[in-house]
Design a protein around this motif. Structure first.
Motif, PDB file in Angstrom:
ATOM      1  N   THR A 187       0.845  -1.200   0.000  1.00 53.28           N
ATOM      2  CA  THR A 187       0.000   0.000   0.000  1.00 53.28           C
ATOM      3  C   THR A 187       0.876   1.244   0.000  1.00 53.28           C
ATOM      4  O   THR A 187       2.066   1.196   0.368  1.00 53.28           O
ATOM      5  CB  THR A 187      -0.905   0.052   1.253  1.00 53.28           C
ATOM      6  N   LEU A 188       0.289   2.354  -0.408  1.00 48.97           N
ATOM      7  CA  LEU A 188       0.978   3.636  -0.299  1.00 48.97           C
ATOM      8  C   LEU A 188       1.207   3.967   1.171  1.00 48.97           C
ATOM      9  O   LEU A 188       0.360   3.686   2.025  1.00 48.97           O
ATOM     10  CB  LEU A 188       0.146   4.742  -0.946  1.00 48.97           C
ATOM     11  N   CYS A 221       2.875   9.608   1.885  1.00 49.51           N
ATOM     12  CA  CYS A 221       2.652   9.713   0.448  1.00 49.51           C
ATOM     13  C   CYS A 221       1.186  10.001   0.158  1.00 49.51           C
ATOM     14  O   CYS A 221       0.855  10.834  -0.694  1.00 49.51           O
ATOM     15  CB  CYS A 221       3.095   8.424  -0.238  1.00 49.51           C
ATOM     16  N   ILE A 222       0.296   9.314   0.874  1.00 47.91           N
ATOM     17  CA  ILE A 222      -1.140   9.536   0.688  1.00 47.91           C
ATOM     18  C   ILE A 222      -1.496  10.983   1.018  1.00 47.91           C
ATOM     19  O   ILE A 222      -2.260  11.636   0.298  1.00 47.91           O
ATOM     20  CB  ILE A 222      -1.950   8.563   1.571  1.00 47.91           C
ATOM     21  N   LEU A 248      -0.353  13.263  -1.824  1.00 41.76           N
ATOM     22  CA  LEU A 248      -1.199  13.124  -3.009  1.00 41.76           C
ATOM     23  C   LEU A 248      -2.587  13.702  -2.770  1.00 41.76           C
ATOM     24  O   LEU A 248      -3.205  14.242  -3.703  1.00 41.76           O
ATOM     25  CB  LEU A 248      -1.288  11.647  -3.410  1.00 41.76           C
ATOM     26  N   LYS A 249      -3.089  13.614  -1.550  1.00 37.91           N
ATOM     27  CA  LYS A 249      -4.380  14.238  -1.227  1.00 37.91           C
ATOM     28  C   LYS A 249      -4.296  15.750  -1.410  1.00 37.91           C
ATOM     29  O   LYS A 249      -5.219  16.374  -1.949  1.00 37.91           O
ATOM     30  CB  LYS A 249      -4.789  13.907   0.205  1.00 37.91           C
ATOM     31  N   LEU A 251     -10.800  11.055  -5.603  1.00 40.23           N
ATOM     32  CA  LEU A 251      -9.555  10.911  -4.849  1.00 40.23           C
ATOM     33  C   LEU A 251      -9.146   9.445  -4.780  1.00 40.23           C
ATOM     34  O   LEU A 251      -7.963   9.112  -4.918  1.00 40.23           O
ATOM     35  CB  LEU A 251      -9.727  11.488  -3.436  1.00 40.23           C
ATOM     36  N   GLU A 252     -10.115   8.555  -4.568  1.00 38.34           N
ATOM     37  CA  GLU A 252      -9.807   7.120  -4.530  1.00 38.34           C
ATOM     38  C   GLU A 252      -9.161   6.672  -5.837  1.00 38.34           C
ATOM     39  O   GLU A 252      -8.179   5.922  -5.844  1.00 38.34           O
ATOM     40  CB  GLU A 252     -11.084   6.313  -4.289  1.00 38.34           C
ATOM     41  N   LEU A 295      -5.517   8.091  -6.110  1.00 32.62           N
ATOM     42  CA  LEU A 295      -4.567   7.340  -5.294  1.00 32.62           C
ATOM     43  C   LEU A 295      -4.309   5.960  -5.899  1.00 32.62           C
ATOM     44  O   LEU A 295      -3.170   5.462  -5.871  1.00 32.62           O
ATOM     45  CB  LEU A 295      -5.092   7.204  -3.861  1.00 32.62           C
ATOM     46  N   HIS A 300      -1.707   6.059  -8.736  1.00 30.59           N
ATOM     47  CA  HIS A 300      -0.321   6.175  -8.290  1.00 30.59           C
ATOM     48  C   HIS A 300       0.166   4.879  -7.644  1.00 30.59           C
ATOM     49  O   HIS A 300       1.338   4.511  -7.798  1.00 30.59           O
ATOM     50  CB  HIS A 300      -0.176   7.364  -7.340  1.00 30.59           C
ATOM     51  N   THR A 357       5.250   9.092 -10.394  1.00 27.08           N
ATOM     52  CA  THR A 357       4.747   9.654  -9.134  1.00 27.08           C
ATOM     53  C   THR A 357       5.724  10.680  -8.568  1.00 27.08           C
ATOM     54  O   THR A 357       5.315  11.729  -8.068  1.00 27.08           O
ATOM     55  CB  THR A 357       4.494   8.530  -8.111  1.00 27.08           C
ATOM     56  N   THR A 366      -3.728  16.782   4.879  1.00 26.28           N
ATOM     57  CA  THR A 366      -2.867  17.020   3.713  1.00 26.28           C
ATOM     58  C   THR A 366      -1.463  17.483   4.110  1.00 26.28           C
ATOM     59  O   THR A 366      -0.678  17.887   3.249  1.00 26.28           O
ATOM     60  CB  THR A 366      -3.508  18.071   2.790  1.00 26.28           C
TER      61      THR A 366
END
Length: 518
Positions: free
Chosen positions: A64-65, A69-70, A73-74, A132-133, A136, A139, A151, A219
């Motif tokens: 998983t990210l 990182c999440i 990206l958010k 958003l899902e 993510l 990436h 990325t 974020t």
């Protein structure tokens, strides 16, 4: 053997700068390499591992990210979602592609991207566009397929470094200032933070619940106030919710201690103004002392005192914590911050920094240790004669350091535990010492009786008048008298020499006039 991807049947985002599509969906196949092919490939992948590391982005074990990182990206998704409808429209996707890869998307490519997302993840695409899902997911898929450069190109375009924090070059923090200058939030930044507080206070109860607070920093690289020195440093409700004063005070504390970290978090949570407009450098405290006034809104107070004198109890009462009779020694520096209402309705932010007794010597070994201090208080247990003597010693040590360094600070004595019987000669001894040093009489405080509120206003008042309440030791007084004597002597010599020159000049003129007449 190396796993490679063909672009022959690819569709989706194109990355002309990297010579491959942003989202490849081509065929997978294997190549056997001979030695001549293998050597350059080894160098290529070694370089790729350095420039585009996997560890900050992806958890190989969980597949998983990673959280940081999440979060990054958010933030990028929210910045690109201009209409704030929770999805990237075709136009927003195209704008994102151009910004990151300098190449527009064709309509068929957008359709291809959304089709792949729809096939792989429910909710990745809505009627409004890529969610958003879905963003993510794309990436995560790039990284799984070894396309980390894609990325990383996105992250670096939006200002992130290899640690997934905003780079220093996009944080215009004022660094060139004197030691006795500090950094504060501007009114523009404070207004923004008030708006953020109201926005995330979903139940309108005037405080932020833990979940509401976490949403603000979703974020940012992490929630900044869950570790020292920020954890438990601000006012909260009995339910543990953060009040508006606590919220703004935490930001003031972060700005004082780490302006760069503060500005990075401001930008991450959506501050859209010019970053240079968020912070300001205060005037030098030495200038404030000469002008007998200050323009500061945040005051930094050092709290000295021997063990068991009540330092921690004073700090706890400042942020509304209940008194505890259990003694827990403070081994490290501790901070609390809160707003203080002054006479006339003005409001200032006061930061209290508790200095453990064992850490005073190390602190004072730094010549500029008092440069950032606006006011210092010295607590002693008014029922314990040793506590008084030790507090007096600490006061003299700080006063001497202030005189030697030129960073003398206003000082106040606080007679803590006023609800207990004072030791014999307590009032006489303290009155004699404060009179000798040119200070106010000690301020009696009984934290246990919850009557400490007025002392914080006294502390702020002392900081607002930086030319007063600065203790003078005998050595300091002698040094001042010596300077005055030297200055007066120089003045006398200057006047004498000037008079002599005038007399000589007059005599020369008269002699010249006499010769001319003859």
């Amino acid at each position: 053997m190396f796993l490679c991807y063909s672009n022959s049947d690819s569709s989706g985002y194109r990355d002309s700068s990297l010579h491959h599509s942003f989202f490849p969906v081509g065929k997978c196949f294997l190549f056997d390499y001979n030695f001549e092919q293998l050597v350059p490939d080894v160098f290529y992948y070694a370089q790729k591992a350095v420039l585009h590391p996997t560890a900050p982005l992806f958890d190989q074990e969980k597949q998983t990210l990673k959280p940081r990182c999440i979060r990054a990206l958010k933030r990028i998704f929210m910045l690109c979602d201009h209409d704030m409808d929770g999805a990237l429209s075709d136009a927003e996707l195209n704008e994102f592609q151009v910004k990151c890869f300098n190449a527009p998307l064709q309509p068929a490519e957008i359709v291809g991207v959304k089709r792949v997302v729809q096939e792989r993840i429910r909710g990745g695409v809505s009627d409004l566009g890529l969610t958003l899902e879905g963003f993510l997911f794309l990436h995560a898929l790039f990284i799984e397929k070894g396309r980390l450069e894609t990325t990383w190109a996105v992250l670096r375009k939006f200002g992130y470094n290899d640690e997934l924090k905003l780079r220093d070059d996009i944080l215009p923090v004022p660094t060139k200032h004197a030691p006795d200058q500090t950094v504060e939030l501007t009114n523009e930044a404070i207004d923004f933070l008030r708006g953020i507080f109201r926005l995330y206070d979903s139940d309108n109860d005037g405080s932020l619940q833990p979940s509401e607070f976490d949403d603000i920093f979703v974020t940012a690289p992490e929630s900044p106030w869950t570790v020292d020195p920020y954890v438990d440093a601000a006012e909260r409700t009995p339910q543990g919710n953060l009040t508006i004063n606590g919220f703004l005070s935490e930001w003031a504390l972060m700005t004082t201690l780490d302006p760069s970290y503060c500005l990075a978090n401001l930008i991450c949570i959506g501050y859209g103004g010019d970053p240079t407009s968020a912070l300001r450098v205060t005037r030098r405290r030495s200038v404030d002392r000469k002008k007998k006034q200050t323009e500061k809104n945040v005051f930094h107070c050092f709290v000295f005192g021997p063990k068991k004198s009540g330092k921690s109890a004073l700090l706890n009462s400042f942020i509304g914590r209940t008194f505890s009779s259990n003694y827990t020694p403070t081994n490290d520096v501790r901070y609390v911050a809160n707003a203080v209402e002054q006479i006339g309705g003005s409001q200032k932010t006061l930061i209290l920094q508790e200095i453990p007794e064992d850490g005073v010597k190390k602190l004072l070994s730094n010549k500029e240790c008092l440069a950032a201090c606006d006011v210092a208080v010295f607590l002693y247990d008014s029922s314990d004669e040793y506590s008084w003597k030790r507090s007096r010693e600490l006061l003299l040590d700080v006063a001497r350091r202030g005189e030697e360094s030129g960073y003398g600070v206003p000082c106040l004595l606080i007679a803590a535990k006023d609800d207990l019987d004072p030791f014999p000669m307590s009032l006489q001894n303290s009155a004699r010492v404060t009179q000798q040093l040119g200070m106010e009489a000690p301020i009696p405080v009984g934290v246990k009786l919850r009557d400490s509120k007025s002392v914080f206003s006294r502390i702020v008042s002392a900081a607002e008048h930086p030319h007063l309440s600065i203790p003078e030791t005998e050595k300091g007084k002698k040094r001042k008298r010596y300077r005055r004597l030297v200055n007066s002597s120089l003045m006398f010599v200057s006047v004498t020499v000037g008079a002599a020159v005038a007399v000589v000049g007059l005599a020369a003129y008269r002699a010249y006039a006499a010769r001319k007449n003859t």
